[in-house]
Design a protein around this motif. Structure first.
Motif, PDB file in Angstrom:
ATOM      1  N   SER A  15       0.831  -1.203   0.000  1.00 40.16           N
ATOM      2  CA  SER A  15       0.000   0.000   0.000  1.00 40.16           C
ATOM      3  C   SER A  15       0.864   1.251   0.000  1.00 40.16           C
ATOM      4  O   SER A  15       0.566   2.233  -0.696  1.00 40.16           O
ATOM      5  CB  SER A  15      -0.919   0.002   1.224  1.00 40.16           C
ATOM      6  N   GLU A  16       1.947   1.216   0.759  1.00 40.79           N
ATOM      7  CA  GLU A  16       2.873   2.356   0.805  1.00 40.79           C
ATOM      8  C   GLU A  16       3.496   2.594  -0.569  1.00 40.79           C
ATOM      9  O   GLU A  16       3.606   3.735  -1.030  1.00 40.79           O
ATOM     10  CB  GLU A  16       3.963   2.081   1.842  1.00 40.79           C
ATOM     11  N   LYS A  17       3.876   1.512  -1.233  1.00 46.74           N
ATOM     12  CA  LYS A  17       4.463   1.615  -2.568  1.00 46.74           C
ATOM     13  C   LYS A  17       3.455   2.177  -3.573  1.00 46.74           C
ATOM     14  O   LYS A  17       3.796   3.028  -4.410  1.00 46.74           O
ATOM     15  CB  LYS A  17       4.938   0.238  -3.029  1.00 46.74           C
ATOM     16  N   ALA A  18       2.218   1.725  -3.478  1.00 44.56           N
ATOM     17  CA  ALA A  18       1.166   2.217  -4.378  1.00 44.56           C
ATOM     18  C   ALA A  18       0.925   3.703  -4.163  1.00 44.56           C
ATOM     19  O   ALA A  18       0.735   4.462  -5.125  1.00 44.56           O
ATOM     20  CB  ALA A  18      -0.122   1.428  -4.152  1.00 44.56           C
ATOM     21  N   ALA A  19       0.942   4.126  -2.906  1.00 48.21           N
ATOM     22  CA  ALA A  19       0.737   5.543  -2.589  1.00 48.21           C
ATOM     23  C   ALA A  19       1.874   6.399  -3.130  1.00 48.21           C
ATOM     24  O   ALA A  19       1.653   7.502  -3.655  1.00 48.21           O
ATOM     25  CB  ALA A  19       0.617   5.725  -1.078  1.00 48.21           C
ATOM     26  N   GLU A  20       3.093   5.903  -3.012  1.00 44.89           N
ATOM     27  CA  GLU A  20       4.257   6.632  -3.529  1.00 44.89           C
ATOM     28  C   GLU A  20       4.170   6.781  -5.046  1.00 44.89           C
ATOM     29  O   GLU A  20       4.515   7.840  -5.593  1.00 44.89           O
ATOM     30  CB  GLU A  20       5.550   5.905  -3.144  1.00 44.89           C
ATOM     31  N   GLU A  21       3.699   5.754  -5.709  1.00 47.09           N
ATOM     32  CA  GLU A  21       3.556   5.785  -7.173  1.00 47.09           C
ATOM     33  C   GLU A  21       2.539   6.853  -7.583  1.00 47.09           C
ATOM     34  O   GLU A  21       2.761   7.606  -8.533  1.00 47.09           O
ATOM     35  CB  GLU A  21       3.113   4.415  -7.676  1.00 47.09           C
ATOM     36  N   VAL A  22       1.446   6.926  -6.858  1.00 45.77           N
ATOM     37  CA  VAL A  22       0.428   7.939  -7.143  1.00 45.77           C
ATOM     38  C   VAL A  22       1.021   9.336  -6.981  1.00 45.77           C
ATOM     39  O   VAL A  22       0.857  10.202  -7.846  1.00 45.77           O
ATOM     40  CB  VAL A  22      -0.800   7.779  -6.220  1.00 45.77           C
ATOM     41  N   SER A  23       1.714   9.569  -5.875  1.00 44.45           N
ATOM     42  CA  SER A  23       2.301  10.885  -5.609  1.00 44.45           C
ATOM     43  C   SER A  23       3.303  11.286  -6.678  1.00 44.45           C
ATOM     44  O   SER A  23       3.316  12.437  -7.142  1.00 44.45           O
ATOM     45  CB  SER A  23       2.984  10.895  -4.234  1.00 44.45           C
ATOM     46  N   GLN A  24       4.144  10.358  -7.085  1.00 47.27           N
ATOM     47  CA  GLN A  24       5.151  10.648  -8.110  1.00 47.27           C
ATOM     48  C   GLN A  24       4.500  11.032  -9.431  1.00 47.27           C
ATOM     49  O   GLN A  24       4.943  11.960 -10.111  1.00 47.27           O
ATOM     50  CB  GLN A  24       6.059   9.435  -8.302  1.00 47.27           C
ATOM     51  N   ARG A  25       3.439  10.339  -9.778  1.00 48.38           N
ATOM     52  CA  ARG A  25       2.788  10.624 -11.059  1.00 48.38           C
ATOM     53  C   ARG A  25       1.991  11.927 -11.017  1.00 48.38           C
ATOM     54  O   ARG A  25       1.901  12.627 -12.024  1.00 48.38           O
ATOM     55  CB  ARG A  25       1.925   9.436 -11.469  1.00 48.38           C
ATOM     56  N   VAL A  26       1.419  12.256  -9.872  1.00 53.90           N
ATOM     57  CA  VAL A  26       0.733  13.544  -9.749  1.00 53.90           C
ATOM     58  C   VAL A  26       1.756  14.681  -9.815  1.00 53.90           C
ATOM     59  O   VAL A  26       1.515  15.721 -10.445  1.00 53.90           O
ATOM     60  CB  VAL A  26      -0.093  13.615  -8.448  1.00 53.90           C
TER      61      VAL A  26
END
Length: 215
Positions: A89-100
């Motif tokens: 979940s932490e990795k998925a959240a980081e991916e979202v933040s990077q793409r935003v």
């Protein structure tokens, strides 16, 4: 004097980063990929990341449900599963933040360029029409990025709760520990449901934005 060195280093690094981004966009334009195209691509990538994050947080909730319903067996295995769900979940959240963040970067470059080029018009009618399109696009972009940031911020309390549960279970591998986590379950479930709802809003909004950009 020594205090100036870190500041100079940071300033130089930021300048270099900005220069690298400008060079990247110039290189992409040389092969027919303009900032507008890159913006569309990055919004689509962010949508994909948000959908994957939705699935992951739903999976984490399922794992937590299984933990709360634990009725015997190896609790250490339940802990490992809980830990894996938190890390995913932490990795998925980081991916979202990077793409935003990537969306904001290219959008800023696009709108700066667009704004500057509007001033180059000699035809008043064309200039006015371009200004209108610019303002409309900026307005819609702000709505999209706002929705994405709101959904992004909704991940923080969920991640925090998942981390707390993982650490608590690690320190107390017994049935009583599982019982103590039951009180947190309802709150986490509600937070995840809110998160998924807000991500759906962001995804729907961004799809409309993409459609408008392609017109």
């Amino acid at each position: 004097m020594k205090k100036l060195i870190p500041l100079l280093f940071i300033s130089s690094s930021l300048t270099l980063l900005g220069g690298c981004q400008s060079a990247y966009y110039s290189a992409m334009e040389s092969v027919g990929q303009h900032k507008r195209d890159i913006l569309v691509s990055r919004v689509e990538d962010a949508n994909e990341s948000q959908e994957e994050a939705q699935e992951q947080f739903s999976s984490a909730l399922e794992g937590l449900t299984a933990l709360i319903n634990f009725d015997g067996g190896e609790l250490a295995e339940q802990y490992e599963a809980t830990k894996d769900q938190y890390e995913a979940s932490e990795k998925a959240a980081e991916e979202v933040s990077q793409r935003v963040n990537a969306i904001e970067d290219v959008a800023e470059a696009l709108f700066d360029e667009w704004s500057d080029e509007i001033e180059e018009f000699s035809n008043a009618t064309l200039k006015r029409q371009s200004q209108g399109k610019y303002k409309e696009t900026v307005r819609k972009y702000k709505k999209v990025i706002g929705a994405m940031r709101k959904a992004e911020s909704s991940m923080a309390p969920v991640l925090s709760a998942l981390k707390d549960n993982t650490l608590y279970l690690k320190h107390n591998l017994n049935a009583q520990a599982v019982g103590a986590l039951e009180g947190e379950y309802k709150s986490i479930k509600q937070d995840i449901e809110v998160l998924i709802k807000e991500m759906n809003v962001a995804i729907d909004s961004s799809k409309q934005f993409i459609a408008n950009l392609k017109q």
